[in-house]
Design a protein around this motif. Structure first.
Motif, PDB file in Angstrom:
ATOM      1  N   ILE A  50       1.034  -1.058   0.006  1.00 44.11           N
ATOM      2  CA  ILE A  50      -0.015   0.043   0.013  1.00 44.11           C
ATOM      3  C   ILE A  50       0.864   1.146  -0.158  1.00 44.11           C
ATOM      4  N   GLU A  51       1.854   1.378   0.791  1.00 44.05           N
ATOM      5  CA  GLU A  51       2.904   2.431   0.903  1.00 44.05           C
ATOM      6  C   GLU A  51       3.499   2.665  -0.535  1.00 44.05           C
ATOM      7  N   ASN A  52       3.949   1.564  -1.250  1.00 43.68           N
ATOM      8  CA  ASN A  52       4.626   1.600  -2.502  1.00 43.68           C
ATOM      9  C   ASN A  52       3.722   2.210  -3.520  1.00 43.68           C
ATOM     10  N   TYR A  53       2.451   1.652  -3.519  1.00 37.92           N
ATOM     11  CA  TYR A  53       1.913   2.190  -4.483  1.00 37.92           C
ATOM     12  C   TYR A  53       1.007   3.702  -4.315  1.00 37.92           C
ATOM     13  N   THR A  54       1.031   3.765  -3.127  1.00 41.94           N
ATOM     14  CA  THR A  54       0.637   5.428  -2.676  1.00 41.94           C
ATOM     15  C   THR A  54       1.633   6.350  -3.182  1.00 41.94           C
ATOM     16  N   LYS A  55       2.939   5.983  -2.611  1.00 41.05           N
ATOM     17  CA  LYS A  55       4.055   7.032  -2.975  1.00 41.05           C
ATOM     18  C   LYS A  55       4.374   7.042  -4.565  1.00 41.05           C
ATOM     19  N   TYR A  56       3.973   5.957  -5.267  1.00 38.37           N
ATOM     20  CA  TYR A  56       4.496   5.608  -6.663  1.00 38.37           C
ATOM     21  C   TYR A  56       3.315   6.594  -7.458  1.00 38.37           C
ATOM     22  N   SER A  57       1.905   6.538  -6.673  1.00 37.33           N
ATOM     23  CA  SER A  57       0.891   7.342  -7.327  1.00 37.33           C
ATOM     24  C   SER A  57       1.132   8.870  -7.201  1.00 37.33           C
ATOM     25  N   ARG A  58       1.614   9.166  -6.122  1.00 35.89           N
ATOM     26  CA  ARG A  58       1.577  10.714  -5.900  1.00 35.89           C
ATOM     27  C   ARG A  58       2.898  11.127  -6.842  1.00 35.89           C
ATOM     28  N   LYS A  59       3.993  10.331  -7.021  1.00 31.59           N
ATOM     29  CA  LYS A  59       5.213  10.882  -7.880  1.00 31.59           C
ATOM     30  C   LYS A  59       4.597  10.854  -9.448  1.00 31.59           C
ATOM     31  N   ILE A  60       3.751  10.034  -9.709  1.00 31.83           N
ATOM     32  CA  ILE A  60       3.259   9.912 -11.062  1.00 31.83           C
ATOM     33  C   ILE A  60       2.264  11.096 -11.265  1.00 31.83           C
ATOM     34  N   THR A  61       1.440  11.584 -10.342  1.00 32.93           N
ATOM     35  CA  THR A  61       0.534  12.549 -10.485  1.00 32.93           C
ATOM     36  C   THR A  61       1.393  13.951 -10.391  1.00 32.93           C
ATOM     37  N   TYR A  62       2.250  14.179  -9.511  1.00 36.24           N
ATOM     38  CA  TYR A  62       2.830  15.576  -9.480  1.00 36.24           C
ATOM     39  C   TYR A  62       3.704  15.720 -10.672  1.00 36.24           C
ATOM     40  N   TYR A  63       4.683  14.753 -10.937  1.00 37.93           N
ATOM     41  CA  TYR A  63       5.462  14.663 -12.362  1.00 37.93           C
ATOM     42  C   TYR A  63       4.661  14.937 -13.536  1.00 37.93           C
ATOM     43  N   TYR A  64       3.494  14.257 -13.716  1.00 37.51           N
ATOM     44  CA  TYR A  64       2.689  14.688 -14.971  1.00 37.51           C
ATOM     45  C   TYR A  64       2.082  16.136 -14.795  1.00 37.51           C
ATOM     46  N   TRP A  65       1.856  16.491 -13.786  1.00 38.84           N
ATOM     47  CA  TRP A  65       1.394  17.834 -13.548  1.00 38.84           C
ATOM     48  C   TRP A  65       2.491  18.764 -13.913  1.00 38.84           C
ATOM     49  N   LEU A  66       3.625  18.580 -13.653  1.00 35.88           N
ATOM     50  CA  LEU A  66       4.933  19.208 -13.722  1.00 35.88           C
ATOM     51  C   LEU A  66       4.994  19.286 -15.403  1.00 35.88           C
ATOM     52  N   LEU A  67       5.037  18.092 -15.935  1.00 33.24           N
ATOM     53  CA  LEU A  67       5.321  18.044 -17.382  1.00 33.24           C
ATOM     54  C   LEU A  67       4.275  18.608 -18.295  1.00 33.24           C
ATOM     55  N   MET A  68       3.262  18.571 -17.864  1.00 33.07           N
ATOM     56  CA  MET A  68       2.165  19.127 -18.719  1.00 33.07           C
ATOM     57  C   MET A  68       2.094  20.960 -18.538  1.00 33.07           C
ATOM     58  N   TYR A  69       2.195  21.417 -17.338  1.00 32.05           N
ATOM     59  CA  TYR A  69       2.418  22.848 -17.288  1.00 32.05           C
ATOM     60  C   TYR A  69       3.657  23.387 -17.699  1.00 32.05           C
ATOM     61  N   MET A  70       4.611  22.657 -17.864  1.00 33.68           N
ATOM     62  CA  MET A  70       5.753  22.911 -18.367  1.00 33.68           C
ATOM     63  C   MET A  70       5.609  23.311 -20.133  1.00 33.68           C
ATOM     64  N   THR A  71       5.024  22.264 -20.728  1.00 32.96           N
ATOM     65  CA  THR A  71       4.395  22.411 -21.851  1.00 32.96           C
ATOM     66  C   THR A  71       3.580  23.641 -22.012  1.00 32.96           C
ATOM     67  N   VAL A  72       2.624  23.552 -21.290  1.00 28.13           N
ATOM     68  CA  VAL A  72       1.372  24.805 -21.339  1.00 28.13           C
ATOM     69  C   VAL A  72       2.331  26.150 -21.533  1.00 28.13           C
ATOM     70  N   VAL A  73       3.339  26.295 -20.380  1.00 24.08           N
ATOM     71  CA  VAL A  73       3.980  27.631 -20.067  1.00 24.08           C
ATOM     72  C   VAL A  73       4.929  27.859 -21.551  1.00 24.08           C
ATOM     73  N   PHE A  74       5.567  26.870 -21.992  1.00 19.24           N
ATOM     74  CA  PHE A  74       6.191  27.090 -23.272  1.00 19.24           C
ATOM     75  C   PHE A  74       5.621  27.351 -24.525  1.00 19.24           C
ATOM     76  N   VAL A  75       4.314  26.750 -24.510  1.00 19.78           N
ATOM     77  CA  VAL A  75       3.491  27.024 -25.560  1.00 19.78           C
ATOM     78  C   VAL A  75       3.045  28.771 -25.429  1.00 19.78           C
ATOM     79  N   ILE A  76       2.849  29.116 -24.185  1.00 17.60           N
ATOM     80  CA  ILE A  76       1.966  30.484 -24.131  1.00 17.60           C
ATOM     81  C   ILE A  76       3.497  31.369 -24.240  1.00 17.60           C
ATOM     82  N   CYS A  77       4.408  31.073 -23.795  1.00 22.03           N
ATOM     83  CA  CYS A  77       5.371  32.022 -23.704  1.00 22.03           C
ATOM     84  C   CYS A  77       6.137  32.304 -25.110  1.00 22.03           C
ATOM     85  N   GLN A  78       6.049  31.074 -25.898  1.00 20.33           N
ATOM     86  CA  GLN A  78       7.032  31.255 -27.174  1.00 20.33           C
ATOM     87  C   GLN A  78       6.658  32.335 -28.113  1.00 20.33           C
ATOM     88  N   PRO A  79       5.496  33.023 -28.157  1.00 26.06           N
ATOM     89  CA  PRO A  79       5.393  34.029 -29.025  1.00 26.06           C
ATOM     90  C   PRO A  79       6.046  35.307 -28.549  1.00 26.06           C
TER      91      PRO A  79
END
Length: 402
Positions: free
Chosen positions: A122-151
């Motif tokens: 349980i502890e392993n899949y909970t920690k893993y789920s948090r990492k997946i969630t937060y890293y995915y959010w970070l990757l997505m919004y890095m992409t969004v920031v780049f797209v918005i700021c590039q012009p």
């Protein structure tokens, strides 16, 4: 600061899905009960759906420029998947809520059991789920920031671009290529269009992150529940040093049987909700990866190449995470039938051994998620998609050379 934010995202009522539930509610995929807020979110959803339609309209106006056409097509297709996700989630909201409730209740039930091995799972899949969630959010919004700021970055860093804009020989670089019912070649029109495009990019990113991380964490739970179930099956009769009674063994067997029935029921419901989106995903990703790879090859601007590479990484990561976690669920479910035979079944009476045989036969059908009726979501499918995208890229490159 980061620890404070992560603590605020936790919910004691949802020990596994806390951040994911809050994201689904924040971006309006789980609609609020209050009528005014509910219609407010529906208005937000409609505004982004309309924006996606304007992206399709813009394809007609940029069809003569291959680079602009590919950029528009790949972003429009990704937006189409996002629209498909939110519409499907709203249409099948009751099913998604049932799946979430099942995952939450099953997870909380297992957390109450004081078993060191099970708590480690349980502890392993909970920690893993948090990492997946937060890293995915970070990757997505890095992409969004780049797209918005590039012009804006392009305007500041490129003297040639600034000069072309000033003398009217070049147009403004848009955040996202889309049609608007006014002249976007003026400063006022361009700013209005950029604001709408930035809003749609941010909101669409919210759709993607909330839907994807919720689905992936549910897959992670299914894997953990299968591992936990196998462990419980191996302990149906206790151990050689601590043998349980016939009545206790019967009760444990019934619990394992019921848990597996619920697991199969909700995994199938989950697949029925996800499968149409994954079919669209597979088609879109093939085209998007092909277009992005082609642009990287022929792009001359270092900034545009960097943004395109980052966009490619995000596209590949999206598809890979679905295929990888579905693949894990598939192989863990295939091994589930070993659980009952890891118990001390040979020491029991013949009638109990027959019960173990029946339970094992029930476990033999693996759990696998699909992309429509055509293919399963596995790592092998992911590799096939990459091969297909490369083939399309080769064909497109050769057609341009000719």
């Amino acid at each position: 600061m980061l620890k404070y934010i992560s603590n605020k995202l936790e919910d004691p009522n949802f020990p596994l899905l806390g951040p994911n539930i809050k994201a689904l509610k924040f971006w309006g995929l789980i609609l609020p009960e209050i009528s005014s807020k509910k219609w407010m979110y529906i208005a937000f959803h409609l505004s982004v759906i309309i924006f996606t339609a304007t992206e399709y309209a813009e394809i007609w106006f940029v069809k003569k420029d291959m680079n602009l056409l590919l950029t528009n097509v790949k972003i429009t297709l990704l937006a189409t998947v996002s629209v498909g996700k939110v519409i499907s989630f709203l249409i099948w909201q009751n099913n998604w809520k049932s799946i979430i409730d099942y995952v939450n209740e099953a997870d909380k039930t297992q957390r109450q059991i004081l078993n060191s091995d099970k708590r480690a799972i349980i502890e392993n899949y909970t920690k893993y789920s948090r990492k997946i969630t937060y890293y995915y959010w970070l990757l997505m919004y890095m992409t969004v920031v780049f797209v918005i700021c590039q012009p804006f970055y392009k305007y500041i860093s490129s003297e040639i671009y600034r000069e072309s804009v000033r003398n009217g020989t070049g147009g403004y670089t848009e955040v996202v290529s889309s049609w608007v019912p006014f002249n976007k070649s003026t400063i006022a029109g361009y700013m209005m269009a950029s604001l709408y495009q930035s809003y749609a990019a941010i909101y669409g990113g919210g759709w993607i992150t909330s839907f994807d991380t919720n689905a992936i964490v549910i897959m992670v739970f299914f894997r953990g529940e299968l591992q936990s179930l196998r462990m419980d099956c191996s302990n149906i009769f206790g151990t050689e040093n601590s043998v349980v009674t016939r009545e206790e063994a019967r009760l444990r067997l019934e619990i394992c049987h019921k848990r597996h029935l619920n697991l199969v029921k909700y995994s199938r419901m989950f697949d029925s909700c996800l499968s149409p989106i994954m079919l669209l995903y597979v088609i879109v990703c093939s085209v998007m990866l092909c277009a992005t790879t082609y642009q990287i090859t022929f792009e001359t601007s270092a900034l545009q190449r960097f943004i395109t590479v980052e966009y490619l990484i995000f596209g590949v990561a999206q598809l890979f995470m679905y295929c990888w976690h579905s693949n894990e669920v598939f192989f863990v479910s295939k091994d589930l039938s070993l659980g009952p035979y890891e118990s001390i079944w040979w020491t029991r009476e013949l009638s109990e051994q027959k019960d173990i045989k029946i339970l094992t036969e029930q476990f033999k059908k693996p759990i696998v998620f699909s992309a429509g009726p055509f293919s399963e979501i596995t790592v092998a499918t992911f590799i096939s998609i990459l091969k297909g995208a490369y083939s399309y890229y080769t064909l497109l490159s050769q057609s341009q050379e000719n």
